[in-house]
Write a protein that holds these residues in place. Sequence first.
Motif, PDB file in Angstrom:
ATOM      1  N   ALA A  10      -8.795  -2.370 -11.621  1.00 49.59           N
ATOM      2  CA  ALA A  10      -9.527  -1.812 -10.479  1.00 49.59           C
ATOM      3  C   ALA A  10      -8.983  -0.432 -10.116  1.00 49.59           C
ATOM      4  O   ALA A  10      -9.745   0.506  -9.829  1.00 49.59           O
ATOM      5  N   LEU A  11      -7.647  -0.274 -10.125  1.00 52.57           N
ATOM      6  CA  LEU A  11      -7.054   1.039  -9.835  1.00 52.57           C
ATOM      7  C   LEU A  11      -7.461   2.049 -10.905  1.00 52.57           C
ATOM      8  O   LEU A  11      -7.761   3.203 -10.597  1.00 52.57           O
ATOM      9  N   GLU A  12      -7.450   1.605 -12.145  1.00 52.09           N
ATOM     10  CA  GLU A  12      -7.751   2.514 -13.251  1.00 52.09           C
ATOM     11  C   GLU A  12      -9.179   3.048 -13.169  1.00 52.09           C
ATOM     12  O   GLU A  12      -9.445   4.180 -13.579  1.00 52.09           O
ATOM     13  N   HIS A  13     -10.081   2.261 -12.599  1.00 50.42           N
ATOM     14  CA  HIS A  13     -11.485   2.665 -12.505  1.00 50.42           C
ATOM     15  C   HIS A  13     -11.846   3.137 -11.092  1.00 50.42           C
ATOM     16  O   HIS A  13     -13.031   3.326 -10.793  1.00 50.42           O
ATOM     17  N   GLY A  14     -10.837   3.315 -10.250  1.00 52.80           N
ATOM     18  CA  GLY A  14     -11.090   3.831  -8.904  1.00 52.80           C
ATOM     19  C   GLY A  14     -11.783   2.846  -7.981  1.00 52.80           C
ATOM     20  O   GLY A  14     -12.354   3.252  -6.963  1.00 52.80           O
ATOM     21  N   GLN A  15     -11.722   1.554  -8.280  1.00 54.53           N
ATOM     22  CA  GLN A  15     -12.358   0.529  -7.441  1.00 54.53           C
ATOM     23  C   GLN A  15     -11.348   0.059  -6.375  1.00 54.53           C
ATOM     24  O   GLN A  15     -10.886  -1.068  -6.379  1.00 54.53           O
ATOM     25  N   ALA A  19       4.894  -1.508  -9.409  1.00 55.59           N
ATOM     26  CA  ALA A  19       5.630  -0.783 -10.447  1.00 55.59           C
ATOM     27  C   ALA A  19       4.936   0.545 -10.754  1.00 55.59           C
ATOM     28  O   ALA A  19       3.708   0.656 -10.650  1.00 55.59           O
ATOM     29  N   PRO A  20       5.699   1.559 -11.157  1.00 54.12           N
ATOM     30  CA  PRO A  20       5.117   2.885 -11.442  1.00 54.12           C
ATOM     31  C   PRO A  20       4.014   2.842 -12.493  1.00 54.12           C
ATOM     32  O   PRO A  20       2.996   3.524 -12.361  1.00 54.12           O
ATOM     33  N   GLU A  21       4.188   2.027 -13.554  1.00 53.92           N
ATOM     34  CA  GLU A  21       3.197   2.019 -14.633  1.00 53.92           C
ATOM     35  C   GLU A  21       1.830   1.515 -14.168  1.00 53.92           C
ATOM     36  O   GLU A  21       0.810   1.799 -14.804  1.00 53.92           O
ATOM     37  N   ILE A  22       1.792   0.771 -13.052  1.00 53.20           N
ATOM     38  CA  ILE A  22       0.512   0.313 -12.511  1.00 53.20           C
ATOM     39  C   ILE A  22      -0.026   1.309 -11.483  1.00 53.20           C
ATOM     40  O   ILE A  22      -1.186   1.724 -11.531  1.00 53.20           O
ATOM     41  N   ASN A  50      -3.605  -0.478   3.487  1.00 59.55           N
ATOM     42  CA  ASN A  50      -3.569  -1.333   2.303  1.00 59.55           C
ATOM     43  C   ASN A  50      -2.375  -1.019   1.416  1.00 59.55           C
ATOM     44  O   ASN A  50      -1.727  -1.928   0.885  1.00 59.55           O
ATOM     45  N   LEU A  51      -2.065   0.248   1.245  1.00 60.78           N
ATOM     46  CA  LEU A  51      -0.920   0.628   0.410  1.00 60.78           C
ATOM     47  C   LEU A  51       0.406   0.200   1.054  1.00 60.78           C
ATOM     48  O   LEU A  51       1.394  -0.010   0.356  1.00 60.78           O
ATOM     49  N   MET A  52       0.417   0.066   2.370  1.00 63.28           N
ATOM     50  CA  MET A  52       1.629  -0.369   3.059  1.00 63.28           C
ATOM     51  C   MET A  52       1.965  -1.835   2.786  1.00 63.28           C
ATOM     52  O   MET A  52       3.062  -2.284   3.118  1.00 63.28           O
ATOM     53  N   LEU A  53       1.036  -2.588   2.202  1.00 67.16           N
ATOM     54  CA  LEU A  53       1.296  -3.989   1.870  1.00 67.16           C
ATOM     55  C   LEU A  53       2.099  -4.125   0.581  1.00 67.16           C
ATOM     56  O   LEU A  53       2.580  -5.218   0.271  1.00 67.16           O
ATOM     57  N   LEU A  54       2.253  -3.044  -0.176  1.00 61.90           N
ATOM     58  CA  LEU A  54       2.941  -3.117  -1.458  1.00 61.90           C
ATOM     59  C   LEU A  54       4.441  -3.312  -1.263  1.00 61.90           C
ATOM     60  O   LEU A  54       4.976  -3.248  -0.150  1.00 61.90           O
ATOM     61  N   TYR A  55       5.123  -3.537  -2.358  1.00 59.08           N
ATOM     62  CA  TYR A  55       6.575  -3.748  -2.340  1.00 59.08           C
ATOM     63  C   TYR A  55       7.282  -2.398  -2.155  1.00 59.08           C
ATOM     64  O   TYR A  55       6.786  -1.369  -2.627  1.00 59.08           O
ATOM     65  N   PRO A  56       8.433  -2.374  -1.481  1.00 59.40           N
ATOM     66  CA  PRO A  56       9.126  -1.096  -1.229  1.00 59.40           C
ATOM     67  C   PRO A  56       9.480  -0.302  -2.474  1.00 59.40           C
ATOM     68  O   PRO A  56       9.697   0.907  -2.392  1.00 59.40           O
ATOM     69  N   THR A  57       9.521  -0.945  -3.644  1.00 59.70           N
ATOM     70  CA  THR A  57       9.813  -0.181  -4.864  1.00 59.70           C
ATOM     71  C   THR A  57       8.735   0.858  -5.158  1.00 59.70           C
ATOM     72  O   THR A  57       8.963   1.776  -5.946  1.00 59.70           O
ATOM     73  N   ALA A  58       7.571   0.721  -4.526  1.00 59.34           N
ATOM     74  CA  ALA A  58       6.502   1.708  -4.711  1.00 59.34           C
ATOM     75  C   ALA A  58       6.869   3.063  -4.125  1.00 59.34           C
ATOM     76  O   ALA A  58       6.176   4.059  -4.386  1.00 59.34           O
TER      77      ALA A  58
END
Length: 617
Positions: free
Chosen positions: A310-315, A353-356, A381-389
């Motif tokens: 979904a990220l790769e296709h901008g969804q 992870a960076p690769e995603i 929404n991005l604030m829900l990610l893990y702190p490693t982001a």
Amino acid sequence: MGGNLAAREIGIVIRLLEKLARALNVAGLYPHTHDIYKQAIQSIFEELAEYLQQNDALRLYVEEGAVSLEASDLGSLRMNATPVSASIIGLLARDGIKWIEFCRGIRMREISVLLKIFHRYRSLREEDEGDIVTALWEENLPHLRYLSKEIVWEAEPLTEFTKELEAETALLRREMKGVRMTSAPGRGRDGEEVGIAQGEGEDREEGSSGRGEDPVSDSKATAASSAYDEAATLDSDPRLWTLSAEELDLLREMVYAAENFDTAEGILNALMLILKQDGIESGKKGEIPEKYQEDMAAILDYLKEEFQNALEHGQFSLAFRLVRNIYELIPRFSEEKVRERELIQNFFREISAPEILERMNPYWPKIESISKPRLEAFQKNLMLLYPTAVKTFANQLRKTAAENVKELLMDIIAALSLRDMAPLEEICKTGDEELILALFPLLSKDREEDAFRPLLMDLLSHESPKLRSEALKTILEKYPEKIDEIFSGCMDDPDERVRWALLQYLGKEKNPFYESLMLAYLEEEKYTFRDQWHLLSCYRCLGKCGSDHSLTFLREILHSKERKRGAAQEMEIHRRGAAHALLSIGTPDALQIVNHASKSISRSTRNAALAALAVKR
């Protein structure tokens, strides 16, 4: 002993609820910057801190008109609402909150946000689009947990996947009941042939027409026929069947949505529904079967791949709906369900992870042009990610030129770092100079409780002179009370830019404290560098921040004949510095000392005074 402990626990809860209720009233009377409001927040914070010093969390179970507390040694302690606390308990019960938990490490900002939510939804109006539960989810407060009543899964159009799933499930149930499918002819409402299910041991009545008579069905058919006849006799005025412009627009939107329904999204919704329903059932049983854990791991692996695609296709809408749904699973698993919580944590760690996340890179230039409400939703929404982001977003920050996207990224990095500071600390220790400089607007921005101050203090020891200088300027601007702590290290810094930044700041105004620092530095010969530039800069700084309190020392230096401070050349620097400092102090007594020195029989004293006077003129 137990009675005293129970009374203490109950007292803390009652006081906390009453303080929340009073603070709620204060929030309606005073702005959030008012001292009375701040005192109310501080009082709640102190009450919680007292309890959380001895416990990891304070969880309150909400009932109608009461709350209960599960104490480890005392069992369940139930407390009826007092006249004061009833308003808070009523708000929580009204919006379906089953329990609310305050965790160790809670910050005053989180208490303030909670109070603002209570105030905003104190009385729900018809036009309100949210409630306390929705607002708490949007804020995503790291030290505040809650559980609300089950929300019905939002209905979506059936996909082929879900249709097949329903068909297989129905067939399985019939087979288990000893029922088989026959191919007796019949017609569906669209004209297709359908089968009629009959029991194996059932015989048709003799003389029947091949279809069992059903009085209920006959009555329904009669009612339907009657309704049809009644509709057919209605007035055929065409205005009754004409759609307005608004209705036409709505119809077009519905048709478009039906034609463009995303099958992948339907599959994801079905998988999420399986996770949620199984989570509920397993939670009721108290134990989660190993088979469910395996299924959960497989589904999360699949959803991770879909998030990546979904990220790769901008969804982004699909990707973040997936993330939110999985995030909402966390409260369904109690702390004893270690394996399930670990699976969800691993999911968030892996998608951060960076690769995603780097698959979003082509879309960042487009993000700057979206509307502010959509940008805010994107941020939450991005604030829900893990702190490693944090590392990925920090790298994107230095590549971004748009101010609105920079602000968005800094807020995301700040929110994630407040949950775990380790990734940001690693960047400040091992990151390159350009990357860390890009983060300075974040580190220097006002944040509650000064969470980033230790990072700035550590940067004073960084190998990069530019970073040390920038860190010093930021500390002096935000935390001038730290000057005493950093003075010696910065005055001994090998780079003159760092020393000059500190001297410039100290010399901005007359200040007794700054004067005492500089006077002790020169009088006790604490300086490491003895070059002309550094020593003269120190004397000039003393003069700019000093007063008549320094006259005795400066007079002695100006008239000194001893050479204990070094060679004759260095002593000349000290005399010139003392003369400049006296002129900068500028009081009548200070000027008199310089004038007398300009007529001294000592050539070195006279030259130092005359040189200083010449510069002043």
